[in-house]
Every structure is written in structure tokens, then in C-alpha cells.
Design a protein around this motif. Structure first.
Motif, short mmCIF file in Angstrom:
data_model
loop_
_atom_site.label_atom_id
_atom_site.label_comp_id
_atom_site.label_asym_id
_atom_site.label_seq_id
_atom_site.Cartn_x
_atom_site.Cartn_y
_atom_site.Cartn_z
N GLU A 44 28.96 74.22 60.14
CA GLU A 44 29.82 73.05 59.91
C GLU A 44 30.29 72.45 61.24
N HIS A 45 30.67 73.29 62.16
CA HIS A 45 31.14 72.81 63.47
C HIS A 45 30.03 72.05 64.20
N ILE A 46 28.83 72.60 64.23
CA ILE A 46 27.72 71.95 64.93
C ILE A 46 27.34 70.65 64.23
N ALA A 94 27.55 66.94 65.93
CA ALA A 94 26.38 66.06 66.03
C ALA A 94 26.67 64.70 65.40
N GLU A 95 27.37 64.69 64.29
CA GLU A 95 27.72 63.43 63.64
C GLU A 95 28.66 62.60 64.51
N ARG A 96 29.60 63.27 65.19
CA ARG A 96 30.50 62.55 66.10
C ARG A 96 29.74 61.95 67.27
N ARG A 97 28.65 62.59 67.68
CA ARG A 97 27.83 62.07 68.78
C ARG A 97 26.93 60.92 68.33
N GLY A 98 26.92 60.63 67.02
CA GLY A 98 26.16 59.49 66.53
C GLY A 98 24.86 59.84 65.83
#
Length: 108
Positions: free
Chosen positions: A14-16, A20-24
Motif C-alpha cells: 500500500e505504501h509503495i 507511486a500514485e503521488r509521483r504521477g
């Protein structure tokens, strides 16, 4: 989430994925990145039933490497990194060499 995972690996997944989603990254790509990373960690720690050879032999994860792959881009290694390599190879006169001279002495 990869099958057969424990709570720690679920949290890691979940953290990864969120990172990754925050990085776009797209949601699908974020899931893929997270699953591959968790599977590789499971293989290294002996949790996977059939770990791949590459997963077990590959260099450590980024958070464990501690900059091991840093300064290998366009500008190459730093002068300090070149100096340390020259010291290990016992290059004479290394202390007074410039970065370019160290590169040449090391055959880079």
C-alpha cells in the motif's frame, strides 16, 4: 496484493502504491510497481515459494543501497569516489591529482 503475503508486506504494498500514485503514475502502473517490489523483497527474505534467481542476486533495494548507484549519470562519479577507487588500487600521486587525472589513471 501478491498472494501469500503477510501484514507487513500488505502495508509495504500500500505504501509503495500510494507513493507511486503521488509521483504521477497511473493506478495500474502503481499497482504493478508495488507488486513487483513486494515480490522481490519476499524473494530476498525467503518468504517466496519459488524465488527467481535475479530477485535473489540483484543489488539491494534503493532504501538499503545508500547511494551505491549515485553519480553514475552524465557527470560520472565524484572526485571523492574516484580518489577512493584510486586508493584501493594504490595509484601513486593520487592526492595531488585532479578529477580528470584520476579518471585517466583509473582508465575511465
Amino acid at each position: 496484493m501478491p498472494a501469500g503475503s503477510n501484514r507487513k508486506r500488505e502495508r509495504q504494498y500500500e505504501h509503495i502504491k500510494e507513493s507511486a500514485e503521488r509521483r504521477g503514475e497511473t493506478a495500474e502502473r502503481a499497482k504493478e510497481i508495488a507488486a513487483r517490489t513486494v515480490n522481490k523483497e519476499r524473494a530476498r527474505s525467503g518468504e517466496a515459494a519459488h524465488p527467481g534467481k535475479v530477485s535473489v542476486r540483484d543489488p539491494k533495494s534503493a532504501y538499503e543501497r545508500g547511494g551505491e548507484r549515485s553519480h553514475t549519470g552524465a557527470q560520472g562519479p565524484t572526485k571523492d569516489q574516484l580518489y577512493e577507487e584510486a586508493r584501493k588500487r594504490d595509484v601513486h600521486g593520487r592526492s595531488s591529482m585532479t578529477k580528470e587525472q584520476l579518471k585517466n589513471a583509473l582508465g575511465r
